[in-house]
Design a protein around this motif. Sequence first.
Motif, PDB file in Angstrom:
ATOM      1  N   LEU A  33     108.048   8.633  28.211  1.00  0.00           N
ATOM      2  CA  LEU A  33     108.262   9.852  29.153  1.00  0.00           C
ATOM      3  C   LEU A  33     109.976  10.030  29.198  1.00  0.00           C
ATOM      4  N   LEU A  34     110.555   8.753  29.464  1.00  0.00           N
ATOM      5  CA  LEU A  34     112.063   8.738  29.700  1.00  0.00           C
ATOM      6  C   LEU A  34     112.735   9.258  28.438  1.00  0.00           C
ATOM      7  N   SER A  35     112.216   8.752  27.304  1.00  0.00           N
ATOM      8  CA  SER A  35     113.000   9.301  26.076  1.00  0.00           C
ATOM      9  C   SER A  35     112.837  10.943  25.931  1.00  0.00           C
ATOM     10  N   MET A  36     111.724  11.269  26.558  1.00  0.00           N
ATOM     11  CA  MET A  36     111.677  12.749  26.313  1.00  0.00           C
ATOM     12  C   MET A  36     112.533  13.543  27.337  1.00  0.00           C
ATOM     13  N   TYR A  37     112.504  12.870  28.488  1.00  0.00           N
ATOM     14  CA  TYR A  37     113.472  13.504  29.461  1.00  0.00           C
ATOM     15  C   TYR A  37     114.850  13.513  29.117  1.00  0.00           C
ATOM     16  N   ILE A  38     115.259  12.362  28.638  1.00  0.00           N
ATOM     17  CA  ILE A  38     116.714  12.206  28.433  1.00  0.00           C
ATOM     18  C   ILE A  38     117.110  12.830  27.480  1.00  0.00           C
ATOM     19  N   GLN A  39     116.324  13.403  26.463  1.00  0.00           N
ATOM     20  CA  GLN A  39     116.971  13.957  25.537  1.00  0.00           C
ATOM     21  C   GLN A  39     116.450  15.478  25.473  1.00  0.00           C
ATOM     22  N   ALA A  40     115.998  15.820  26.437  1.00  0.00           N
ATOM     23  CA  ALA A  40     115.173  17.224  26.542  1.00  0.00           C
ATOM     24  C   ALA A  40     116.228  18.202  26.697  1.00  0.00           C
ATOM     25  N   SER A  41     115.817  19.495  25.704  1.00  0.00           N
ATOM     26  CA  SER A  41     116.809  20.537  25.636  1.00  0.00           C
ATOM     27  C   SER A  41     117.338  21.213  27.200  1.00  0.00           C
ATOM     28  N   GLY A  42     118.461  21.234  27.408  1.00  0.00           N
ATOM     29  CA  GLY A  42     118.940  21.782  28.583  1.00  0.00           C
ATOM     30  C   GLY A  42     119.013  20.650  29.766  1.00  0.00           C
ATOM     31  N   VAL A  43     118.513  19.473  29.485  1.00  0.00           N
ATOM     32  CA  VAL A  43     118.280  18.654  30.533  1.00  0.00           C
ATOM     33  C   VAL A  43     119.935  18.325  31.317  1.00  0.00           C
ATOM     34  N   THR A  44     119.811  18.176  32.359  1.00  0.00           N
ATOM     35  CA  THR A  44     121.160  17.899  33.178  1.00  0.00           C
ATOM     36  C   THR A  44     121.433  16.528  33.279  1.00  0.00           C
ATOM     37  N   ALA A  45     122.793  16.162  33.556  1.00  0.00           N
ATOM     38  CA  ALA A  45     123.541  14.849  33.704  1.00  0.00           C
ATOM     39  C   ALA A  45     122.614  14.224  34.584  1.00  0.00           C
ATOM     40  N   VAL A  72     119.557  14.414  35.708  1.00  0.00           N
ATOM     41  CA  VAL A  72     118.184  13.812  35.392  1.00  0.00           C
ATOM     42  C   VAL A  72     118.606  12.664  34.443  1.00  0.00           C
ATOM     43  N   GLN A  73     119.431  12.820  33.437  1.00  0.00           N
ATOM     44  CA  GLN A  73     119.645  11.722  32.625  1.00  0.00           C
ATOM     45  C   GLN A  73     120.022  10.426  33.342  1.00  0.00           C
ATOM     46  N   ASN A  74     120.950  10.431  34.298  1.00  0.00           N
ATOM     47  CA  ASN A  74     121.141   9.411  35.119  1.00  0.00           C
ATOM     48  C   ASN A  74     119.860   8.875  35.929  1.00  0.00           C
ATOM     49  N   GLN A  75     119.051   9.810  36.234  1.00  0.00           N
ATOM     50  CA  GLN A  75     117.872   9.291  37.113  1.00  0.00           C
ATOM     51  C   GLN A  75     117.164   8.581  36.288  1.00  0.00           C
ATOM     52  N   ALA A  76     116.966   9.193  34.851  1.00  0.00           N
ATOM     53  CA  ALA A  76     116.163   8.321  33.858  1.00  0.00           C
ATOM     54  C   ALA A  76     116.649   6.965  33.433  1.00  0.00           C
ATOM     55  N   PHE A  77     118.077   6.973  33.381  1.00  0.00           N
ATOM     56  CA  PHE A  77     118.934   5.493  33.162  1.00  0.00           C
ATOM     57  C   PHE A  77     118.290   4.437  34.265  1.00  0.00           C
ATOM     58  N   SER A  86     130.100   9.573  27.580  1.00  0.00           N
ATOM     59  CA  SER A  86     129.732  10.606  28.096  1.00  0.00           C
ATOM     60  C   SER A  86     130.551  10.087  29.722  1.00  0.00           C
ATOM     61  N   GLU A  87     131.455  10.976  30.301  1.00  0.00           N
ATOM     62  CA  GLU A  87     132.086  10.663  31.471  1.00  0.00           C
ATOM     63  C   GLU A  87     130.974  10.497  32.648  1.00  0.00           C
ATOM     64  N   ASN A  88     130.084  11.541  32.683  1.00  0.00           N
ATOM     65  CA  ASN A  88     128.883  11.657  33.664  1.00  0.00           C
ATOM     66  C   ASN A  88     127.931  10.440  33.670  1.00  0.00           C
ATOM     67  N   LEU A  89     127.585  10.058  32.234  1.00  0.00           N
ATOM     68  CA  LEU A  89     126.542   9.101  32.028  1.00  0.00           C
ATOM     69  C   LEU A  89     127.087   7.606  32.062  1.00  0.00           C
ATOM     70  N   PHE A  90     128.442   7.334  31.945  1.00  0.00           N
ATOM     71  CA  PHE A  90     128.900   6.060  31.611  1.00  0.00           C
ATOM     72  C   PHE A  90     128.438   4.896  32.501  1.00  0.00           C
ATOM     73  N   ASP A  91     128.585   5.015  33.790  1.00  0.00           N
ATOM     74  CA  ASP A  91     128.094   3.866  34.646  1.00  0.00           C
ATOM     75  C   ASP A  91     126.695   3.656  34.556  1.00  0.00           C
ATOM     76  N   ALA A  92     125.650   4.628  34.300  1.00  0.00           N
ATOM     77  CA  ALA A  92     124.297   4.241  34.535  1.00  0.00           C
ATOM     78  C   ALA A  92     124.327   3.656  33.090  1.00  0.00           C
ATOM     79  N   ALA A  93     124.713   4.156  32.115  1.00  0.00           N
ATOM     80  CA  ALA A  93     124.520   3.254  30.537  1.00  0.00           C
ATOM     81  C   ALA A  93     124.855   1.927  30.595  1.00  0.00           C
TER      82      ALA A  93
END
Length: 929
Positions: free
Chosen positions: A182-194, A196-201, A233-240
């Motif tokens: 599920l997380l793999s799908m959300y984190i790569q989904a088309s149009g996904v926002t940063a 949501v990606q942070n939440q997934a991380f 990514s500036e927005n995803l760096f800390d979560a990653a």
Amino acid sequence: MANISELLSALDVFTRTPDKASLEKANTWLQDFQHSPEAWSTCNVLLLSPDVPPAAKLFAAQTFRTKVTYDLSQVDPSNIAGLRDTLVAALQKYSAGPRTIIVQLCLAISGLALQFPAWENAVQTMINTFGVNPATVPVLLQFLTLLPEEVHTNNRIPITDYEWRERVSDLLAANSKQVLDLLSMYIQASGVTADVQNQAFKCLRSWLMSGEVSTLEMAESPLLAFSFEALASENLFDAAVDVICELIHETQEIDDNMPVIEVIVPRVIALKPLLTTQRDDSDRIRGYARIFAEAGETYRVLIIQHTETFFPIVEAIGECSAYPDLDIVPITFPFWERLAQVIGKRTSVSPLFQQAYRSVMQVIINHLKFPPDATPLVGQEADDFRAFRHVMGDTLKDCCEVLETESCLLATYEMIATALSQSSSWQEVEAPLFAMRSIGGRIDLNDEVAVPKIMDLIPSLPNHPRVRYAATLIISRYTEWISKHPAYIPVQLQYISAGFEDTDMDVVAAAGQALKYLCQDCKEHLVDVLPTLHTFLNTTGSRLCQEDKVQIYEAIAFVISAMPMEKAAESLRTFSLDLLAVVHNVATSPTTANDGDLTTICNALESLEVMLSVIGSFGEELPAACQNTCNEVWAMFDALLSKYCKDENVAERSCRVVRYGLSFFDEAVLPVAPSVVARMSFSFEASGVASFLWIAGKIIGRFGDRENPDLRGSFKEIYERSTQKLVQLLQTQSPDTIPGVLEDYVQMLIQMLQQTPDILFQSSVFPLAFRAATATLNLVQADPVFAALDFFLSIFTHDCLEPVNNLPPNFTQYARAIQTAFEASGPDFLGYLLTGLVGNFPPESDPLVVSIFRSITAMWPTQVMAWLPTILQQIPSSSAPNEIKTTFLSDVSTAINNKKFDKVKYAVITLHRASRRIRERRRTGALVP
């Protein structure tokens, strides 16, 4: 609706600036409301009502979470499915926020899922409900993030270990693969926002931390690669960074995770060039430092075994250690420590590691440097830097594990020599001096290479205060080595002595510390220096602050302790008479001493105290120089306390010296002991200062078994006078204003109970003493409470209360005294005992309370049952609700009626456990501020 109106009124108190009483009243009402069965329906109404204030809605959500944790038993089992549906519906209603309400509802649903095994597909239900609509996906991710945290950390949920393991398997283990997909799908989904990606991380990290997602599963998913790609990514760096660090940490079982490690390590090493290209971005360097340090710590064994492959990680950590931002540098310290521990166990060390630790040592010493004089550190910044230097000093010790202490010392020596030859700034000299001090604890006491060079260097150092301060503290750290090389003592002693002449107070303080340790470790070599120290005290000593003087007197005492007994006694008398002359002059002066005079006395007494504490005693037989000293000294103290016993500082300092005097003179105290106790009695009666009772207790404990009429008379006198005085104090002051007095009084009673029980029980003041000791149970401080409980346990388990024949005649009088005192004060005593048990008593006191209560119920069952209902009514419901009190009363009644007094123990334990759960709930209860 009446409940809702009251609730809104209570919450409204927090929106204003209320007085403390109003705040506590509102807080208590809200907590009581959370306990009630009506809270379920009331909070549901609040969440569904559109016009309710936001604070009330949040409180309702918090209450649901609290009640699911503590009160699910209030819900009929047939209605739990309906409660689940209610909570899920509320979460749907608030899917757009606020986030605080979403969090509380997710926690409530997680707690319910853990306790509701009939809900077999809880995770799937939430995925189906919230995972399809993009607008509600954030709610699902929030739930999935909190679920493993709640399941693994909320130990207040009342389920068995077996039930917990079953639900963990159903809720987490069985769903881990689906959650990853599920997380793999959300984190790569088309149009996904940063967002949501942070939440997934964050969700991924939560499942990794719980151990429910295996590292192999993650490595086989797209999430591992995406985690490293997200670093760009500036927005995803800390979560990653968080996810990568957690993934590395979870691979610490090396043998089981080698396939995953082989994927991770090349990706980590590939980050190394970014330390150069992104050097100006400290936030990114911090993230990279965390990743490299985590990899280094986790794979340190592999680093040793496969150095060529893994050494780039060590190099990267070295670069992070050298980074100028001192907030980032400490991230690397645990790695250097743990790697050094592994290397230190090996017989040979790779040159690569030796070079790495040499570089680290150079880097740390560079970080140790104070800033240039043009930009000095001030205030908190300066304090923080000084504290951090000591942390860096620990890493220098780690370097010694790898490089050997001698090598490190020689390296720092060369740095100083180079700085001196180039006339560098004082900072260039001081930093390696600090390093020498930090690693001083690792030196070989037989070193003949490095340490002599340092000792020879110290006298030639620049006369800068920071340099002199650092060098003086090196001497204090190296005194054990100096003791084995006494030829260095004269030069170092001269350097220390010159420090006392410095205008910088830090240098003077360092000199005092160095002299203390030099005298402590080299005392056998310094006996001949004692006259010089005496002259020094009478000249330069007058300009020193009291703290520095105390260190010098402590140093002198160490030297005295190494002398033959007769000479030691003469030396102690010489230094003591100087100090006692101050006391004598003020004590015998016809004029009243001013504050300055009294401070001078206290300083002299403190110096005398520290000397006596070091020397201890000369044994059973006093040397000639001390034969008459006890009488002479006590005459001075007696005169001093007769005039100034109301000055707390004088009283405390005098009593501390008297305490050490008891140890020093031992049996020689007996002739003056009655006078000492009498003076303590009159002084406490006049001043109410606790120290006088403290000393009386010490004397009773030491000499209470002596059949000396004068001494026993003095014991009786202080017992009766102090009891009357304490009762007077308690008539005008609450116990919490005099905790020290109560503690020392009870400690004195304990000594009397052990040594002079006849005086304790047969005096007419025993009922008053019982009542005064009972007041101690009102206190929140642990020490006096423990003392009082010990005292009462000794009373209620005394042999005189045993129903056997042939007891000593006076035991009958003891038993009658205890019975009289208990019948007079029993209700108050039991009230304080039970209130403390469910309130402020320290947890370790539980066995004492249980034993006391059991003894009392066995001895006075009728009185206990007559008093208990009223006593329980007076205990605050916030500590023990009525149903808990009712259960306790019933359990005690059953135990007494059946004469099974051991069952009383379980009644008290049950009461305490129930009240503890209530207190824990109130402490963690989520109320809206």
